[in-house]
Design a protein around this motif. Structure first.
Motif, PDB file in Angstrom:
ATOM      1  N   MET A 183       0.852  -1.042  -0.168  1.00 22.95           N
ATOM      2  CA  MET A 183       0.043  -0.158   0.014  1.00 22.95           C
ATOM      3  C   MET A 183       0.920   1.198  -0.145  1.00 22.95           C
ATOM      4  O   MET A 183       1.917   1.463   0.561  1.00 22.95           O
ATOM      5  N   CYS A 184       0.518   2.435  -0.597  1.00 27.41           N
ATOM      6  CA  CYS A 184       1.202   3.439  -0.826  1.00 27.41           C
ATOM      7  C   CYS A 184       0.153   4.697  -0.671  1.00 27.41           C
ATOM      8  O   CYS A 184      -0.728   4.743  -1.026  1.00 27.41           O
ATOM      9  N   SER A 185       0.573   5.361   0.422  1.00 26.53           N
ATOM     10  CA  SER A 185      -0.456   6.483   0.998  1.00 26.53           C
ATOM     11  C   SER A 185       0.436   7.759   1.583  1.00 26.53           C
ATOM     12  O   SER A 185       1.723   7.736   1.491  1.00 26.53           O
ATOM     13  N   ILE A 186      -0.499   8.579   2.229  1.00 26.20           N
ATOM     14  CA  ILE A 186       0.093   9.663   2.808  1.00 26.20           C
ATOM     15  C   ILE A 186      -0.340   9.439   4.354  1.00 26.20           C
ATOM     16  O   ILE A 186      -1.257   8.975   4.701  1.00 26.20           O
ATOM     17  N   PHE A 244      -3.789   6.940  10.048  1.00 31.94           N
ATOM     18  CA  PHE A 244      -4.952   7.764   9.911  1.00 31.94           C
ATOM     19  C   PHE A 244      -5.598   7.138   8.649  1.00 31.94           C
ATOM     20  O   PHE A 244      -4.628   7.117   7.815  1.00 31.94           O
ATOM     21  N   PRO A 245      -6.739   6.893   8.474  1.00 29.89           N
ATOM     22  CA  PRO A 245      -7.375   6.528   6.953  1.00 29.89           C
ATOM     23  C   PRO A 245      -7.078   7.681   6.038  1.00 29.89           C
ATOM     24  O   PRO A 245      -7.171   8.825   6.331  1.00 29.89           O
ATOM     25  N   ALA A 246      -6.672   7.371   4.860  1.00 24.88           N
ATOM     26  CA  ALA A 246      -6.299   8.332   3.807  1.00 24.88           C
ATOM     27  C   ALA A 246      -6.322   7.598   2.455  1.00 24.88           C
ATOM     28  O   ALA A 246      -6.478   6.391   2.566  1.00 24.88           O
ATOM     29  N   PRO A 247      -6.519   8.256   1.149  1.00 26.35           N
ATOM     30  CA  PRO A 247      -6.535   7.831   0.042  1.00 26.35           C
ATOM     31  C   PRO A 247      -5.170   6.908  -0.116  1.00 26.35           C
ATOM     32  O   PRO A 247      -4.159   7.182   0.303  1.00 26.35           O
ATOM     33  N   THR A 248      -5.422   5.754  -0.803  1.00 28.92           N
ATOM     34  CA  THR A 248      -4.358   4.798  -0.668  1.00 28.92           C
ATOM     35  C   THR A 248      -4.159   4.121  -2.439  1.00 28.92           C
ATOM     36  O   THR A 248      -5.305   3.669  -2.708  1.00 28.92           O
ATOM     37  N   VAL A 249      -2.936   4.073  -2.787  1.00 29.35           N
ATOM     38  CA  VAL A 249      -2.997   3.153  -4.082  1.00 29.35           C
ATOM     39  C   VAL A 249      -2.371   1.752  -3.635  1.00 29.35           C
ATOM     40  O   VAL A 249      -1.489   1.656  -2.609  1.00 29.35           O
ATOM     41  N   GLU A 250      -3.325   0.654  -3.846  1.00 30.44           N
ATOM     42  CA  GLU A 250      -2.697  -0.956  -3.588  1.00 30.44           C
ATOM     43  C   GLU A 250      -2.255  -1.429  -4.781  1.00 30.44           C
ATOM     44  O   GLU A 250      -2.715  -1.547  -5.614  1.00 30.44           O
ATOM     45  N   ILE A 251      -0.953  -1.953  -4.434  1.00 33.12           N
ATOM     46  CA  ILE A 251      -0.206  -2.878  -5.464  1.00 33.12           C
ATOM     47  C   ILE A 251      -0.799  -4.284  -4.876  1.00 33.12           C
ATOM     48  O   ILE A 251       0.041  -4.855  -4.178  1.00 33.12           O
ATOM     49  N   ASN A 252      -1.532  -4.895  -5.591  1.00 31.61           N
ATOM     50  CA  ASN A 252      -1.893  -6.280  -5.163  1.00 31.61           C
ATOM     51  C   ASN A 252      -1.330  -7.438  -5.921  1.00 31.61           C
ATOM     52  O   ASN A 252      -1.364  -7.422  -7.417  1.00 31.61           O
ATOM     53  N   VAL A 253      -0.526  -8.112  -5.373  1.00 30.47           N
ATOM     54  CA  VAL A 253       0.301  -9.172  -6.315  1.00 30.47           C
ATOM     55  C   VAL A 253      -0.483  -9.984  -7.082  1.00 30.47           C
ATOM     56  O   VAL A 253      -0.131 -10.141  -8.342  1.00 30.47           O
TER      57      VAL A 253
END
Length: 288
Positions: free
Chosen positions: A241-244, A268-277
Motif C-alpha cells: 500500500m502507498c499512501s500519505i 490515519f485513514p487516507a487515500p491509498t494506492v494498492e499494489i496487489n500481487v
C-alpha cells in the motif's frame, strides 16, 4: 497543587534514583503480570508438550512477522519516552527500552515452544530484533527518528468463515485476523534529507498486508467436529500500500495534540494506492 503536579511531571536534568527504582519495579511488575497471564492462558487453552522449535518463516505471508517488528519498535518508542522521566540521558533511555522490548517480546516464544499447536520461532525472534534495531539505529546514526511504524485494521469477510480462529468480536479480530492488518512505514522525507521538499504536515508511507488467508500456510483445515474445510479456491496474496500520513506534531494546541497522540502509532485513514500481487493495481479513496 497544580505547580507540584507540574514539577512532578517535568523531566529532570540529572538522574533521580527514586524514579529509576520506581520505573524498574513497574517494568518488572508489568512483565511478570503479562507472563503470568500468558502462562495461565497457554496451559489452560492448549495442550503442553516438550519444548520445541517451529519453522513458520513463510506463514501468513509474513504479516505476523511485520507484527512482531511493529510491536518491538513501538515498545522501544514508548518506553524510551517514559524512561526520560527518570532523568537518564536519552541514549541510556533508548538502550534500556531496547533491551526491555527485545527480552519481553522474545521471551513469549517460551510459551509457544511448550504449546502443541505452535512452537518457538527463530524468525519471530529475528523480527523482534529487527524492530528494536531499526529504532535504536536511527538514534545512534542520525540522533533522530525519520522513520516510524504504524498500524491499521479493517474488518474482513474471512473472519466469519473461521470465527474460533480469527475471533468473533472486532477486538479479537484486530489481534487475530491477519487479513485486515496493515503495517505502515511512515517516512519523514524532509527530516531525512534536511531539506523541505514536501509540506511540513505531510509524510509518505508504505504499508504491507495480506489477503485471502484462512490458515498459516494454506486454506484447508479440519474443524473441531472433524469436518474438513477446503477453501483452496481463495487466492492468498500479498498487498503493498502507498499512501500519505500526517505530521501530528505540528499541531500547536496541546489538548488537541494529546488527543491525536494515538496517531503516532495508528495510521490515519487516507487515500491509498494498492499494489496487489494477484489482482494488480487498485485505488482506495479511504483505506483503513
Amino acid at each position: 497543587m497544580y505547580s507540584q503536579f507540574k514539577t512532578l511531571l517535568a523531566l529532570p536534568k540529572e538522574p533521580v534514583r527514586g524514579r529509576v527504582l520506581i520505573f524498574s519495579l513497574i517494568c518488572l511488575a508489568l512483565y511478570s503480570t503479562i507472563l503470568a497471564g500468558l502462562l495461565i492462558a497457554w496451559y489452560t487453552l492448549d495442550t503442553t508438550v516438550p519444548f520445541h522449535w517451529f519453522n513458520d518463516s513463510t506463514g501468513w505471508l509474513f504479516v505476523d512477522k511485520f507484527g512482531h517488528f511493529y510491536i518491538a519498535f513501538i515498545e522501544c518508542s514508548i518506553l524510551s519516552k517514559v524512561w526520560r522521566w527518570t532523568g537518564l540521558k536519552e541514549k541510556n533511555c533508548v538502550l534500556i527500552a531496547s533491551g526491555i522490548a527485545f527480552i519481553s517480546q522474545s521471551s513469549y516464544e517460551i510459551f509457544d515452544g511448550f504449546s502443541a499447536g505452535y512452537g518457538a520461532s527463530v524468525t519471530d525472534i529475528l523480527a523482534n530484533a529487527m524492530g528494536v534495531a531499526v529504532f535504536v539505529a536511527q538514534f545512534i546514526l542520525f540522533k533522530r527518528l525519520f522513520l516510524s511504524l504504524k498500524f491499521s485494521f479493517h474488518a474482513t469477510s474471512f473472519a466469519h468463515l473461521r470465527p474460533i480462529f480469527f475471533g468473533d468480536s472486532i477486538i479479537q479480530q484486530i489481534l487475530k485476523d491477519y487479513n485486515g492488518q496493515t503495517y505502515w512505514f511512515t517516512f519523514d522525507l524532509n527530516e531525512f534529507i534536511r531539506r523541505k521538499i514536501l509540506p511540513a504536515w505531510i509524510f509518505i508511507t508504505v504499508g504491507y498486508g495480506g489477503d485471502g488467508m484462512l490458515g498459516g500456510d494454506d486454506n484447508v483445515w479440519t474443524g473441531e467436529d472433524g469436518e474438513i474445510h477446503d477453501y483452496s479456491n481463495v487466492v492468498r496474496t500479498s498487498r503493498i500500500m502507498c499512501s500519505i500520513d500526517f505530521n501530528w506534531s505540528i499541531i500547536t494546541n496541546k489538548y488537541l495534540r494529546y488527543l491525536c497522540h494515538i496517531f503516532k502509532y495508528v495510521k490515519f485513514p487516507a487515500p491509498t494506492v494498492e499494489i496487489n500481487v494477484a489482482k494488480g493495481f487498485r485505488f482506495h479513496w479511504i483505506y483503513f
